[in-house]
Design a protein around this motif. Structure first.
Motif, short mmCIF file in Angstrom:
data_model
loop_
_atom_site.label_atom_id
_atom_site.label_comp_id
_atom_site.label_asym_id
_atom_site.label_seq_id
_atom_site.Cartn_x
_atom_site.Cartn_y
_atom_site.Cartn_z
N VAL A 12 0.83 -1.27 0.04
CA VAL A 12 -0.09 0.00 -0.09
C VAL A 12 0.93 1.17 0.03
O VAL A 12 0.57 2.18 -0.84
CB VAL A 12 -0.92 0.04 1.28
CG1 VAL A 12 -1.69 1.27 1.47
CG2 VAL A 12 -2.07 -1.01 1.03
N THR A 13 1.81 1.19 0.78
CA THR A 13 2.62 2.43 0.68
C THR A 13 3.46 2.67 -0.64
O THR A 13 3.47 3.69 -1.19
CB THR A 13 3.97 2.09 1.74
OG1 THR A 13 3.29 1.52 3.07
CG2 THR A 13 4.74 3.47 2.24
N PHE A 14 3.99 1.57 -1.31
CA PHE A 14 4.49 1.67 -2.56
C PHE A 14 3.45 2.42 -3.59
O PHE A 14 3.78 2.97 -4.35
CB PHE A 14 5.13 0.30 -3.25
CG PHE A 14 6.71 0.22 -2.40
CD1 PHE A 14 7.51 1.15 -2.65
CD2 PHE A 14 6.71 -0.99 -1.81
CE1 PHE A 14 8.80 0.93 -2.45
CE2 PHE A 14 8.19 -1.28 -1.61
CZ PHE A 14 9.01 -0.39 -1.58
N LEU A 15 2.36 1.57 -3.44
CA LEU A 15 1.33 2.06 -4.35
C LEU A 15 0.82 3.41 -4.01
O LEU A 15 0.72 4.14 -5.37
CB LEU A 15 -0.10 1.07 -3.83
CG LEU A 15 -1.06 1.06 -5.07
CD1 LEU A 15 -0.70 0.24 -6.26
CD2 LEU A 15 -2.39 0.22 -4.51
N ALA A 16 0.96 4.07 -2.98
CA ALA A 16 0.60 5.39 -2.96
C ALA A 16 1.58 6.17 -3.56
O ALA A 16 1.34 7.18 -4.37
CB ALA A 16 0.34 5.88 -1.37
#
Lengths: 290, 443
Positions: free
Chosen positions: A173-177
């Motif tokens: 999720v962090t990378f996606l953001a």
């Protein structure tokens, strides 16, 4: 203008003050007091007795320390590398306009919602050697039984599997953001110049994600260096000390054996190693940026 | 300005209000400590609130909670007991912290095996003179439990129960294997014969799915079982007489350890690398297992599990089984009023230990309860009662938590793990653990 700035800072300061007060009193002060404590022999009751470097000497000659240190390093390196790479790959995959990606994103983050202790208990059942669900399927396929948690050669890797399953969602999720924050113009310009997808990934995505990659690796390394819950729930540090990490050893020495001086010395060593690793990671990142 | 800090001020006010609400819900008032001369003579006019640490652990701790509730509702001593529920591990570390900061509980549960260490650290009050005052006399108790509450000539705890190891077996699986559940194995030969008959491939798929015996590769029970086997050899013990050196690295120690290893790898009547025999027993996967009376609490909740208990078979020269005992101890508070209240509460628990036995399974240590018809009606408890004369505690030593710990680097955990995971020969494991124990004893 100046006045407005000052007021903003002031109210922020007031709101932050309670946190810092609690942090200072209940985290920073006790953490700092570990240093003088590490030079003493003390079992909570009575006056600590100064013993110089005796605790440190005894730690470095203890075979359980060497084993715990090695377990911790293996665990930290594998978890950090796998979590970063897998998190990034999953984020890229989930960033594609694929059908069902919302469901996939939910599924990936889901394990992170439950506590690590609950995750540990679930996996303990599944990993059970003789009658657990994983080995039951292996057996039905004619494969030999695996001592997921009871084989000293395998137990640490089983804990790594649990940790990855549990926390890869957070990294994804962090990378996606972060990926979604990369301006689309960069990709459009590159495509106009004839760049392939891989070139876009190599020359745009990766450089743009560098601060996040640093953040994720530092966080993963520091967290996995302090792994405790999973070992506590799944294996209690066994079998034969194969999943005892430094933090687990600190816990048993302090709260089972009541050797506060010895466990403080262990904490000091652990803390020093974490600081060194973090500095090293930051230096690499700086070097690459230069 | 006022507006700016308005939120902050209202938050502080709110938190103060909430805090005062929380403290005002105290059930009864705590009496201020009177002077020493008043304390012994007078019964406090208002209720004395004492704090009791219930550390026996789930699931049995709920039974103690029920007893605390009953005491609070019925006692005429003007005492109110505030119960704090902990597990053993937390209790033993928290007592040191709370004692050092001057806020220990008034009364707490303790294991006999943890007594010496806490006495040595000066945590526990000497109860020698208080005991007869509250009706605790030697003649009323089982000798081993009574003696276990002494360190030297001083008595530091009130014996509450005893829990020796015994054999549990599944009655239905015995019948299916053609064994007589009325005659459980009592010798090594009978045990092996039964274990082999009970190890079967029930669905004939080529894999064993029911084992004769359950034995975890780690934890406390396997090494306590090994110790029981060692004690079944005449004249053998874990430590030497002065408790300064290991004495278990002998032929008897080796024979006992090899037997346990053989159960897994030679006779193959135990699942390899077994994690939880209790769970496996409840599922009918293992037909026999060794445990203390506490396991009954869980086993009784399983529908359709028909099981029985028997004294530990005599594998060698004489009957012997490891045991520990729950006791009640009073931390050194030097507060006579609260100590008196704590002793009254301890008397109540001791008088009602039959409830503890009926619901939690642990054996009573009061002879009057042991000889009562109510106790004799508890069929499954009788095997443990028979074991009592042959029960052995750990040797009483200062470094108990280090030597007899259950962590992965505790010596006897290393001993059984090395052997039952086949990573070391029993001989080498004994030699290595002997060194570890001697190092710890020398500290």
């Amino acid at each position: 203008m100046f006045r407005k700035k000052r007021i903003n800072f002031g109210s922020a300061g007031w709101f932050l003050l309670p946190y810092f007060l609690v942090y200072f009193l209940f985290f920073f002060l006790p953490a700092i007091s570990i240093l003088p404590m590490s030079f003493t022999e003390w079992s909570i009751i009575g006056t600590p007795k100064f013993v110089g470097f005796a605790n440190f000497k005894s730690i470095f000659s203890n075979r359980f320390f060497v084993q715990a240190l090695s377990n911790t390093f293996v665990y930290t390196i594998l978890v950090t590398v796998i979590l970063t790479v897998l998190g990034l790959l999953l984020a890229i995959l989930l960033n594609q306009k694929l059908r069902g990606r919302v469901i996939a994103r939910t599924i990936i983050i889901m394990p992170y919602v439950i506590s690590s202790a609950v995750a540990g208990i679930l996996w303990k059942w599944m990993f059970e050697r003789n009658f657990g669900i994983i080995n039951t399927y292996l057996q039905q396929m004619g494969l030999p039984l695996v001592g997921w948690l009871s084989d000293p050669q395998i137990a640490l890797y089983s804990i790594i599997i649990v940790n990855i399953w549990w926390s890869v969602g957070f990294n994804t999720v962090t990378f996606l953001a972060a990926i979604q924050g990369i301006p689309d113009e960069l990709y459009q310009a590159a495509r106009v110049d004839g760049a392939s997808s891989f070139q876009c990934f190599k020359y745009i995505t990766i450089p743009q994600l560098k601060p996040i990659i640093l953040y994720i690796t530092v966080l993963c390394a520091a967290n996995s260096f302090q792994m405790f819950d999973e070992a506590y729930v799944l294996t209690q540090g066994g079998p034969l000390g194969s999943t005892t990490t430094l933090v687990y050893q600190i816990y048993t020495e302090a709260f089972k054996s009541f050797r506060i001086g010895y466990s403080s010395a262990l904490s000091v060593i652990t803390c020093a190693i974490i600081i060194l690793i973090t500095l090293f990671q930051m230096k690499i990142n700086k070097g690459e940026n230069a | 300005m006022l507006k700016k800090y308005g939120l902050l001020v209202s938050l502080i006010v709110l938190s103060l209000v909430l805090t005062s609400c929380a403290t005002s819900t105290e059930p009864v008032e705590t009496v201020d400590t009177p002077t020493e001369s008043e304390a012994v003579a007078e019964v406090p006019a208002e209720k004395t609130t004492i704090v009791f640490w219930n550390g026996v652990g789930a699931p049995e701790n709920v039974v103690l909670t029920e007893l605390v509730k009953e005491y609070n509702e019925t006692n005429q001593d003007n005492v109110y007991v505030e119960e704090v529920i902990l597990d053993w591990s937390t209790l033993y570390s928290k007592i040191l912290l709370d004692f050092e900061t001057g806020t220990p509980p008034d009364i707490m549960t303790i294991q006999q095996s943890g007594l010496y260490q806490n006495v040595d650290l000066g945590v526990l009050a000497d109860l020698t003179n208080l005991m007869p005052e509250y009706g605790f006399v030697k003649e009323d108790f089982i000798e081993s439990a009574w003696n276990g509450s002494f360190i030297g000539d001083q008595q530091y705890a009130i014996p509450f129960d005893l829990h020796p190891l015994a054999l549990y077996y599944n009655v239905d699986l015995f019948k299916d294997a053609g064994l007589d559940p009325e005659n459980p194995p009592a010798t090594m030969d009978e045990f092996l014969e039964a274990a082999q008959k009970l190890t079967v491939d029930t669905n004939e798929d080529g894999n064993i799915d029911q084992y004769g015996f359950g034995l975890a590769y780690s934890g406390g029970i396997p090494f306590r079982t090994w110790m029981s086997l060692l004690w079944q050899h005449e004249g053998e013990d874990i430590l030497n007489e002065s408790k300064t050196e290991a004495a278990f690295n002998t032929e008897a120690g080796l024979e006992s350890l090899e037997f346990l290893q053989d159960l897994v790898y030679e006779y193959k009547v135990v699942p390899e690398q077994e994690q939880s025999p209790d769970d496996d027993f409840m599922k009918g996967i293992v037909a026999m297992m060794i445990s203390g009376p506490w396991s009954q609490f869980d086993f009784n909740t399983v529908d359709g599990l028909e099981y029985a208990t028997a004294p530990l078979p005599v594998f060698y020269d004489q009957p012997a089984a490891w045991a520990d005992s729950h006791m009640l101890a009073l931390p050194n508070t030097n507060d006579d009023v609260r100590m008196a209240a704590a002793m009254s509460f301890a008397s109540f628990l001791s008088d009602n230990s039959l409830t503890w036995t009926q619901k939690a399974g642990h054996l009573p240590v009061k002879l009057s309860v042991l000889e009562s018809d109510e106790f004799k009606a508890l069929e499954k408890s009788q095997a443990f009662a028979v074991t009592l004369p042959d029960a052995h505690y750990y040797p009483s030593i200062k470094n108990e938590s280090l030597v007899f710990g259950r962590d992965s680097n505790s010596p006897f955990v290393v001993l059984v793990e090395s052997t039952l995971l086949n990573s070391m020969t029993p001989k080498d494991a004994l030699a290595e653990v002997e060194i570890m124990v001697n190092e710890l004893l020398a500290q």
